[in-house]
Motif scaffolding. Structure first.
Motif, PDB file in Angstrom:
ATOM      1  N   VAL A  31       3.814  -2.816  19.078  1.00 53.80           N
ATOM      2  CA  VAL A  31       3.908  -1.406  18.724  1.00 53.80           C
ATOM      3  C   VAL A  31       2.590  -0.745  19.087  1.00 53.80           C
ATOM      4  O   VAL A  31       1.526  -1.162  18.626  1.00 53.80           O
ATOM      5  CB  VAL A  31       4.193  -1.210  17.218  1.00 53.80           C
ATOM      6  CG1 VAL A  31       4.224   0.269  16.870  1.00 53.80           C
ATOM      7  CG2 VAL A  31       5.523  -1.864  16.838  1.00 53.80           C
ATOM      8  N   ALA A  32       2.640   0.276  19.920  1.00 55.74           N
ATOM      9  CA  ALA A  32       1.419   0.967  20.314  1.00 55.74           C
ATOM     10  C   ALA A  32       0.881   1.778  19.143  1.00 55.74           C
ATOM     11  O   ALA A  32       1.586   2.042  18.162  1.00 55.74           O
ATOM     12  CB  ALA A  32       1.703   1.886  21.497  1.00 55.74           C
ATOM     13  N   TYR A  82      12.073  10.849  26.082  1.00 58.49           N
ATOM     14  CA  TYR A  82      11.176  10.054  25.246  1.00 58.49           C
ATOM     15  C   TYR A  82      11.971   9.226  24.241  1.00 58.49           C
ATOM     16  O   TYR A  82      13.192   9.409  24.071  1.00 58.49           O
ATOM     17  CB  TYR A  82      10.174  10.949  24.506  1.00 58.49           C
ATOM     18  CG  TYR A  82      10.780  11.903  23.501  1.00 58.49           C
ATOM     19  CD1 TYR A  82      10.762  11.618  22.140  1.00 58.49           C
ATOM     20  CD2 TYR A  82      11.357  13.115  23.893  1.00 58.49           C
ATOM     21  CE1 TYR A  82      11.303  12.496  21.200  1.00 58.49           C
ATOM     22  CE2 TYR A  82      11.889  13.993  22.976  1.00 58.49           C
ATOM     23  CZ  TYR A  82      11.857  13.684  21.633  1.00 58.49           C
ATOM     24  OH  TYR A  82      12.404  14.564  20.712  1.00 58.49           O
ATOM     25  N   SER A  83      11.263   8.319  23.565  1.00 54.81           N
ATOM     26  CA  SER A  83      11.876   7.431  22.581  1.00 54.81           C
ATOM     27  C   SER A  83      11.908   8.091  21.207  1.00 54.81           C
ATOM     28  O   SER A  83      10.860   8.439  20.652  1.00 54.81           O
ATOM     29  CB  SER A  83      11.102   6.112  22.504  1.00 54.81           C
ATOM     30  OG  SER A  83      11.462   5.379  21.346  1.00 54.81           O
ATOM     31  N   TRP A 125      10.636   2.042  23.415  1.00 59.06           N
ATOM     32  CA  TRP A 125      10.048   1.912  24.734  1.00 59.06           C
ATOM     33  C   TRP A 125       9.063   3.072  24.872  1.00 59.06           C
ATOM     34  O   TRP A 125       9.445   4.219  24.954  1.00 59.06           O
ATOM     35  CB  TRP A 125      11.139   2.012  25.800  1.00 59.06           C
ATOM     36  CG  TRP A 125      10.683   1.776  27.204  1.00 59.06           C
ATOM     37  CD1 TRP A 125       9.891   2.572  27.964  1.00 59.06           C
ATOM     38  CD2 TRP A 125      11.004   0.643  28.032  1.00 59.06           C
ATOM     39  NE1 TRP A 125       9.705   2.032  29.206  1.00 59.06           N
ATOM     40  CE2 TRP A 125      10.372   0.853  29.282  1.00 59.06           C
ATOM     41  CE3 TRP A 125      11.775  -0.504  27.849  1.00 59.06           C
ATOM     42  CZ2 TRP A 125      10.487  -0.053  30.336  1.00 59.06           C
ATOM     43  CZ3 TRP A 125      11.882  -1.401  28.893  1.00 59.06           C
ATOM     44  CH2 TRP A 125      11.252  -1.186  30.120  1.00 59.06           C
ATOM     45  N   TYR A 126       7.766   2.767  24.876  1.00 59.38           N
ATOM     46  CA  TYR A 126       6.740   3.808  24.798  1.00 59.38           C
ATOM     47  C   TYR A 126       6.525   4.487  26.142  1.00 59.38           C
ATOM     48  O   TYR A 126       5.699   4.072  26.944  1.00 59.38           O
ATOM     49  CB  TYR A 126       5.425   3.211  24.294  1.00 59.38           C
ATOM     50  CG  TYR A 126       5.477   2.825  22.850  1.00 59.38           C
ATOM     51  CD1 TYR A 126       5.211   3.747  21.854  1.00 59.38           C
ATOM     52  CD2 TYR A 126       5.825   1.536  22.473  1.00 59.38           C
ATOM     53  CE1 TYR A 126       5.283   3.396  20.511  1.00 59.38           C
ATOM     54  CE2 TYR A 126       5.902   1.174  21.141  1.00 59.38           C
ATOM     55  CZ  TYR A 126       5.626   2.104  20.176  1.00 59.38           C
ATOM     56  OH  TYR A 126       5.705   1.752  18.861  1.00 59.38           O
ATOM     57  N   CYS A 127       7.277   5.563  26.362  1.00 62.93           N
ATOM     58  CA  CYS A 127       7.132   6.284  27.625  1.00 62.93           C
ATOM     59  C   CYS A 127       7.693   7.694  27.471  1.00 62.93           C
ATOM     60  O   CYS A 127       8.856   7.861  27.104  1.00 62.93           O
ATOM     61  CB  CYS A 127       7.859   5.543  28.748  1.00 62.93           C
ATOM     62  SG  CYS A 127       7.620   6.276  30.372  1.00 62.93           S
ATOM     63  N   ASN A 128       6.869   8.698  27.710  1.00 67.22           N
ATOM     64  CA  ASN A 128       7.306  10.093  27.754  1.00 67.22           C
ATOM     65  C   ASN A 128       7.289  10.557  29.196  1.00 67.22           C
ATOM     66  O   ASN A 128       6.296  10.351  29.906  1.00 67.22           O
ATOM     67  CB  ASN A 128       6.374  10.984  26.929  1.00 67.22           C
ATOM     68  CG  ASN A 128       6.573  10.820  25.429  1.00 67.22           C
ATOM     69  OD1 ASN A 128       7.038   9.785  24.973  1.00 67.22           O
ATOM     70  ND2 ASN A 128       6.220  11.834  24.671  1.00 67.22           N
ATOM     71  N   ILE A 129       8.372  11.186  29.628  1.00 67.74           N
ATOM     72  CA  ILE A 129       8.472  11.648  31.009  1.00 67.74           C
ATOM     73  C   ILE A 129       8.764  13.140  31.012  1.00 67.74           C
ATOM     74  O   ILE A 129       9.818  13.585  30.545  1.00 67.74           O
ATOM     75  CB  ILE A 129       9.567  10.883  31.776  1.00 67.74           C
ATOM     76  CG1 ILE A 129       9.265   9.384  31.787  1.00 67.74           C
ATOM     77  CG2 ILE A 129       9.671  11.411  33.209  1.00 67.74           C
ATOM     78  CD1 ILE A 129      10.325   8.546  32.461  1.00 67.74           C
ATOM     79  N   TYR A 130       7.818  13.907  31.519  1.00 73.43           N
ATOM     80  CA  TYR A 130       7.973  15.359  31.663  1.00 73.43           C
ATOM     81  C   TYR A 130       8.330  15.658  33.108  1.00 73.43           C
ATOM     82  O   TYR A 130       7.663  15.177  34.035  1.00 73.43           O
ATOM     83  CB  TYR A 130       6.677  16.077  31.297  1.00 73.43           C
ATOM     84  CG  TYR A 130       6.232  15.897  29.865  1.00 73.43           C
ATOM     85  CD1 TYR A 130       6.571  16.829  28.889  1.00 73.43           C
ATOM     86  CD2 TYR A 130       5.475  14.787  29.482  1.00 73.43           C
ATOM     87  CE1 TYR A 130       6.172  16.673  27.571  1.00 73.43           C
ATOM     88  CE2 TYR A 130       5.073  14.615  28.174  1.00 73.43           C
ATOM     89  CZ  TYR A 130       5.421  15.557  27.221  1.00 73.43           C
ATOM     90  OH  TYR A 130       5.017  15.388  25.912  1.00 73.43           O
ATOM     91  N   THR A 131       9.369  16.456  33.307  1.00 70.73           N
ATOM     92  CA  THR A 131       9.794  16.817  34.657  1.00 70.73           C
ATOM     93  C   THR A 131       9.915  18.330  34.759  1.00 70.73           C
ATOM     94  O   THR A 131      10.431  18.982  33.853  1.00 70.73           O
ATOM     95  CB  THR A 131      11.149  16.171  35.006  1.00 70.73           C
ATOM     96  OG1 THR A 131      11.057  14.747  34.830  1.00 70.73           O
ATOM     97  CG2 THR A 131      11.534  16.464  36.451  1.00 70.73           C
ATOM     98  N   ARG A 143       1.775   4.801  26.432  1.00 75.72           N
ATOM     99  CA  ARG A 143       0.733   4.402  25.495  1.00 75.72           C
ATOM    100  C   ARG A 143       0.408   2.921  25.625  1.00 75.72           C
ATOM    101  O   ARG A 143       1.298   2.080  25.616  1.00 75.72           O
ATOM    102  CB  ARG A 143       1.177   4.681  24.056  1.00 75.72           C
ATOM    103  CG  ARG A 143       0.883   6.081  23.592  1.00 75.72           C
ATOM    104  CD  ARG A 143       1.265   6.245  22.142  1.00 75.72           C
ATOM    105  NE  ARG A 143       2.695   6.436  21.967  1.00 75.72           N
ATOM    106  CZ  ARG A 143       3.284   6.486  20.781  1.00 75.72           C
ATOM    107  NH1 ARG A 143       2.579   6.346  19.687  1.00 75.72           N
ATOM    108  NH2 ARG A 143       4.576   6.682  20.686  1.00 75.72           N
ATOM    109  N   PHE A 144      -0.879   2.621  25.725  1.00 74.97           N
ATOM    110  CA  PHE A 144      -1.373   1.251  25.626  1.00 74.97           C
ATOM    111  C   PHE A 144      -2.537   1.255  24.649  1.00 74.97           C
ATOM    112  O   PHE A 144      -3.541   1.938  24.876  1.00 74.97           O
ATOM    113  CB  PHE A 144      -1.848   0.724  26.987  1.00 74.97           C
ATOM    114  CG  PHE A 144      -0.739   0.250  27.881  1.00 74.97           C
ATOM    115  CD1 PHE A 144      -0.234  -1.024  27.753  1.00 74.97           C
ATOM    116  CD2 PHE A 144      -0.203   1.084  28.841  1.00 74.97           C
ATOM    117  CE1 PHE A 144       0.789  -1.463  28.574  1.00 74.97           C
ATOM    118  CE2 PHE A 144       0.810   0.656  29.667  1.00 74.97           C
ATOM    119  CZ  PHE A 144       1.314  -0.629  29.535  1.00 74.97           C
ATOM    120  N   LEU A 145      -2.355   0.497  23.565  1.00 76.05           N
ATOM    121  CA  LEU A 145      -3.421   0.359  22.584  1.00 76.05           C
ATOM    122  C   LEU A 145      -3.877   1.729  22.102  1.00 76.05           C
ATOM    123  O   LEU A 145      -3.101   2.466  21.529  1.00 76.05           O
ATOM    124  CB  LEU A 145      -4.569  -0.460  23.176  1.00 76.05           C
ATOM    125  CG  LEU A 145      -4.158  -1.849  23.687  1.00 76.05           C
ATOM    126  CD1 LEU A 145      -5.325  -2.555  24.335  1.00 76.05           C
ATOM    127  CD2 LEU A 145      -3.570  -2.690  22.574  1.00 76.05           C
TER     128      LEU A 145
END
Length: 318
Positions: A31-32, A82-83, A125-131, A143-145
């Motif tokens: 978990v980030a 996003y998640s 799944w830690y990832c936000n994608i703006y388009t 996110r990492f750490l």
């Protein structure tokens, strides 16, 4: 001397592996660090929100599927994927820490349980994608750490082949289309009745909203489970620092530093996370030493080598 250094590295890695196993039992999975919700600010108005069940295989040695609840918010100028599970974890942490005075060290250190609400196979799944469709630009934020890694890329036009196959998903008649994107072949079901060329993750460009998408290997699958046209809902981004001016919880939820990087950099970090989830924070260099419990021997692994079939990636071209 070299032998002693080698033994020390092995000892540290074994220690970190033990700590990692404790973390797994206590928290479930990686978990980030939580985001600071005090740093959110609106960038667009959400006109349509699609909720997907995102099923994915993390380790193909057992093919166990994990599930995330992901959201696609589309606005006039922006779409955000996003998640929802990651956002829920952030909200629980924020609600707990935001009103704790910095002098209350006991409560700050005791923390709160962030994952009790989820099932064993549910994991964000830690990832936000703006388009920005009009500009054909995309920003990916992972996110990492303690940091937020971001890279920009153009939105590629996928060469979709629309078939005659149909299916009904959340009440909408959908047509099937097939395309290859960055090393994987994707099958998508889109709803012509909803004339929006959007979809989950980085998939889109069809004459209708994508309500289901899966790769032909069966490792990743998004299935829409709900649609709504919310009233007064905003699409948010995160500032570098909290905007409320009273970031009293900064010791526990520090403002995330945004690090500009490339897609290849993100891939490299995921490789390290896969091979050595704890030691990636401490060890540098191109080789890692792990302990094989089955043979009771130490093994050196080149960080640039990932055993095929154990590390499923969304994008295979890097």
């Amino acid at each position: 001397m070299k032998s002693k250094l080698m033994l020390m590295r092995i000892f540290l890695i074994l220690l970190f592996a033990i700590l990692c196993s404790w973390e797994t039992k206590a928290q479930g999975k990686y978990v980030a660090e939580e985001r600071d919700l005090g740093a959110k600010y609106p960038i667009d108005t959400c006109l349509l929100c699609v909720t997907y069940d995102f099923a994915y295989v993390r380790d193909t040695s057992n093919m166990k599927r994990l599930h995330d609840r992901t959201l696609l918010e589309t606005g006039k100028n922006t779409t955000l994927y996003y998640s929802q599970y990651a956002d829920r974890i952030d909200s629980i942490a924020y609600a707990y820490y935001v009103d704790i005075p910095r002098t209350d060290i006991a409560r700050l250190e005791s923390g709160t349980r962030l994952l009790d609400w989820r099932k064993d196979d549910e994991h964000p799944w830690y990832c936000n994608i703006y388009t920005w469709p009009k500009d054909r630009k995309r920003l990916v934020s992972t996110r990492f750490l303690h940091e937020e890694y971001q890279y920009s890329e153009p939105v590629e036009a996928l060469d979709w082949q629309i078939t005659e196959q149909t299916d009904t998903i959340v009440g909408y008649l959908c047509r099937k289309a097939v395309a290859t994107f960055r090393g994987r072949t994707w099958e998508a079901w889109f709803a012509p009745e909803i004339p929006q060329a959007d979809g989950p993750w980085k998939l889109g460009g069809l004459p209708g909203l994508i309500l289901k998408a899966t790769d032909t290997k069966g490792l990743f699958c998004w299935t829409a489970i709900g649609l709504e046209q919310p009233v007064g809902r905003m699409i948010y981004d995160y500032a570098d620092k909290a905007l409320n001016g009273t970031n009293r919880h900064e010791l526990v939820i520090p403002s995330h530093k945004k690090v500009k990087c490339t897609r290849k950099d993100i891939d490299r970090m995921w490789r390290r996370q896969w091979l050595a989830p704890m030691t990636m924070m401490f060890l540098d260099g191109k080789e890692h030493i792990i302990y094989d419990m089955s043979t009771q021997k130490t093994v050196e692994i080149d960080i640039n080598y990932i055993p095929e079939g154990y590390y499923p990636k969304l994008e295979l071209d890097i």
